[in-house]
Design an enzyme around this catalytic site. Structure first.
Site, mmCIF file in Angstrom:
data_model
loop_
_atom_site.group_PDB
_atom_site.id
_atom_site.type_symbol
_atom_site.label_atom_id
_atom_site.label_comp_id
_atom_site.label_asym_id
_atom_site.label_seq_id
_atom_site.Cartn_x
_atom_site.Cartn_y
_atom_site.Cartn_z
ATOM 1 N N GLU A 85 0.835 -1.213 0.000
ATOM 2 C CA GLU A 85 0.000 0.000 0.000
ATOM 3 C C GLU A 85 0.862 1.252 0.000
ATOM 4 O O GLU A 85 1.739 1.408 0.858
ATOM 5 C CB GLU A 85 -0.910 -0.014 1.239
ATOM 6 C CG GLU A 85 -1.916 1.118 1.228
ATOM 7 C CD GLU A 85 -2.856 1.075 2.434
ATOM 8 O OE1 GLU A 85 -3.149 -0.032 2.936
ATOM 9 O OE2 GLU A 85 -3.288 2.151 2.867
ATOM 10 N N LYS A 276 -6.917 -0.998 11.515
ATOM 11 C CA LYS A 276 -6.332 -1.347 10.210
ATOM 12 C C LYS A 276 -5.052 -0.543 10.007
ATOM 13 O O LYS A 276 -4.047 -1.052 9.515
ATOM 14 C CB LYS A 276 -7.359 -1.066 9.112
ATOM 15 C CG LYS A 276 -7.016 -1.634 7.757
ATOM 16 C CD LYS A 276 -6.158 -0.707 6.925
ATOM 17 C CE LYS A 276 -5.932 -1.265 5.526
ATOM 18 N NZ LYS A 276 -4.983 -0.460 4.745
ATOM 19 N N ASP A 292 3.738 -15.091 10.685
ATOM 20 C CA ASP A 292 2.380 -15.420 10.238
ATOM 21 C C ASP A 292 1.435 -14.242 10.528
ATOM 22 O O ASP A 292 0.993 -14.053 11.662
ATOM 23 C CB ASP A 292 1.941 -16.696 10.988
ATOM 24 C CG ASP A 292 0.556 -17.164 10.606
ATOM 25 O OD1 ASP A 292 -0.204 -16.385 10.002
ATOM 26 O OD2 ASP A 292 0.225 -18.316 10.938
ATOM 27 N N HIS A 389 -1.697 10.592 0.385
ATOM 28 C CA HIS A 389 -2.025 9.497 -0.532
ATOM 29 C C HIS A 389 -1.936 9.948 -1.974
ATOM 30 O O HIS A 389 -1.497 9.203 -2.833
ATOM 31 C CB HIS A 389 -3.463 9.020 -0.279
ATOM 32 C CG HIS A 389 -3.538 7.972 0.773
ATOM 33 N ND1 HIS A 389 -4.519 7.030 0.810
ATOM 34 C CD2 HIS A 389 -2.738 7.703 1.829
ATOM 35 C CE1 HIS A 389 -4.327 6.225 1.845
ATOM 36 N NE2 HIS A 389 -3.258 6.636 2.476
HETATM 37 C C1 MEV Z 1 -5.255 3.320 5.471
HETATM 38 O O1 MEV Z 1 -4.587 2.159 5.037
HETATM 39 C C2 MEV Z 1 -5.233 3.381 6.972
HETATM 40 C C3 MEV Z 1 -6.040 4.524 7.582
HETATM 41 O O2 MEV Z 1 -7.391 4.480 7.112
HETATM 42 C C4 MEV Z 1 -5.984 4.357 9.062
HETATM 43 C C5 MEV Z 1 -6.879 5.307 9.833
HETATM 44 O O3 MEV Z 1 -7.889 5.756 9.290
HETATM 45 O O4 MEV Z 1 -6.543 5.546 11.006
HETATM 46 C C6 MEV Z 1 -5.497 5.853 7.141
#
Ligand code: MEV
Length: 435
Positions: A85, A276, A292, A389
């Site tokens: 990513e 995430k 893992d 991004h």
């Molecule tokens: C993107 O891979 C992860 C984020 O969405 C985490 C977050 O929102 O804290 C930017």
């Protein structure tokens, strides 16, 4: 066309036969050449990769890079990461560097105990089984002595073997709840081997100690729920030093970070995304070191739901004039065994980290998780996530549109303060072409 047809004995086909079979699905490709591009020319190394899994026809590449300047408990690491990513490595690097000038990541607590379960059904006298369990379990431990000897020499071994029943399951269901200290190995093989050997010895032992009644082993397997293989890590700095963004005063920044973290604690919709972001960093280290990531993810999400609601794994506190951020994350990682030495790049990753023990690797992975989490939250409460991004997104679009070096330079300048989209970049590039 084999579409929708079951296929028998695929694993027994030669590589050429498998590719011939696949070419029915990809008729326009020179499939062998295409898949061959991603294989390693040196046969021995390619063979090693193929031996990791089954039905392997090629390799699937992911970027392997470095997050520099991660200061953990006073030691500086340059951390190998594997992640596809865009922006994750840039974000982690920015946060790691920011915190390396503010004391870095500090471990508050760490443990490495793992669990395993032997599930069985016993039709005899349950009270007798329970009252003889201390002796039964001691004899089980003795029976698996030859299997645990080496681990004991390394300082680990079985630390408990409790008898459990579970509400909702039949009255004759029992569980041997095993706890083991697996030191520098993730422990899956050790625990599974021990449990299966225990499963073989258990029926006779129960018969001898608790009287007649059939004992049937249902299954024996480690548990990926690892609340006792855990890292608790902290970032702490005076609020006045939090100059993350030129346009936001440190006090405002700290306040918004706290609110953002609280939202992730109380709202599952936000917690999943927040976590995430943590796993962006954690998984990148887990993958780079041949560990893992599915096990780590499953354990992390279980921990996030420990009180019945899915919550964030990190929290922020404002204590007087101090900003405190903590992460609590279960991590079952190894630096010996598994792929850690077999995968050539995983081995190199561990070399770069100067051959860490499992605890050190857990701390580094947790620090990367925190770095990504901090960077993501910090972007969200200041500029928004798209700005960062979009820089990477622009590069990806420019790659797709085959832009040359001059076009790229102009595009980066032009889109500095504009919204990036494929259509906008395409139109900008065509505006550069002489009419
Ligand atoms: C993107 O891979 C992860 C984020 O969405 C985490 C977050 O929102 O804290 C930017």
């Amino acid at each position: 066309m084999h579409s929708q047809q079951p296929i028998k004995g695929f694993s027994r086909l030669t590589r050429d036969e498998k590719i011939r079979w696949l070419s029915d699905y990809l008729p326009d490709e020179k499939l062998d050449d295409f898949l061959g591009q991603f294989r390693i020319p040196e046969e021995a190394t390619q063979g090693k990769f193929e031996s990791f899994s089954e039905n392997t026809l090629s390799n699937y590449h992911l970027p392997w890079g470095i997050v520099p300047n991660v200061l953990v408990d006073g030691i500086l690491y340059h951390v190998p990461v594997v992640i596809e990513e865009s922006s994750v490595v840039a974000a982690a690097s920015k946060a790691a560097s920011f915190w390396s000038q503010r004391g870095g990541f500090t471990t508050l607590e760490i443990s490495t105990r793992k669990k395993g379960q032997l599930h069985f059904v016993f039709q005899g006298d349950k009270a007798a089984l329970a009252s003889h369990w201390t002796v039964i379990s001691a004899r089980l431990l003795k029976a698996v002595g030859p299997l645990t000897e080496n681990m004991e020499k390394r300082g680990g071994g079985i630390t408990s073997a409790l008898l459990k029943q579970i509400d909702g399951l039949p009255d004759n269901y029992f569980q041997l709840d095993l706890e083991a200290e697996t030191m520098d190995s993730m422990g899956a093989n050790f625990i599974n081997t021990v449990l299966e050997a225990m499963g073989q010895a258990l029926p006779d032992l129960i018969n001898e100690m608790a009287g007649p009644g059939e004992t049937e082993i249902v299954m024996a397997i480690l548990s990926n729920h690892t609340p006792d293989s855990m890292v608790r890590m902290q970032l702490e700095a005076p609020i006045s030093s939090l100059h993350w963004n030129k346009e936001m005063a440190p006090e405002k920044f700290a306040e918004k970070m706290k609110l953002a973290a609280d939202i992730a604690w109380y709202d599952t919709g936000r917690a999943v995304t927040h976590n995430k972001g943590i796993f962006n960093g954690v998984d990148a280290v887990v993958l780079a070191t041949g560990n893992d990531f599915r096990a780590v993810e499953a354990a992390g999400h279980a921990h996030a739901s420990r009180d019945g609601m899915y919550r964030s794994l990190s929290r922020v506190d404002i204590e007087n004039d101090t900003f405190v951020m903590q992460l609590e994350i279960p991590l079952a990682l190894g630096t010996v065994g598994g792929l850690t030495r077999l995968h050539p790049l995983a081995a190199k990753s561990l070399d770069i980290l100067r051959q860490p023990d499992a605890k050190t690797l857990m701390k580094i992975a947790a620090a990367l998780g925190m770095a990504n989490n901090f960077a993501a939250m910090a972007s969200l409460v200041t500029t928004g996530i798209q700005q960062g991004h979009m820089k990477m997104h622009l590069q990806n679009i420019l790659n797709t549109l085959d832009a040359g070096p001059t076009e790229r330079e102009k595009a980066v300048q032009y889109f500095g303060d504009k919204t990036v989209s494929v259509a906008a970049v395409r139109s900008f590039l065509s505006s550069l072409k002489p009419t």
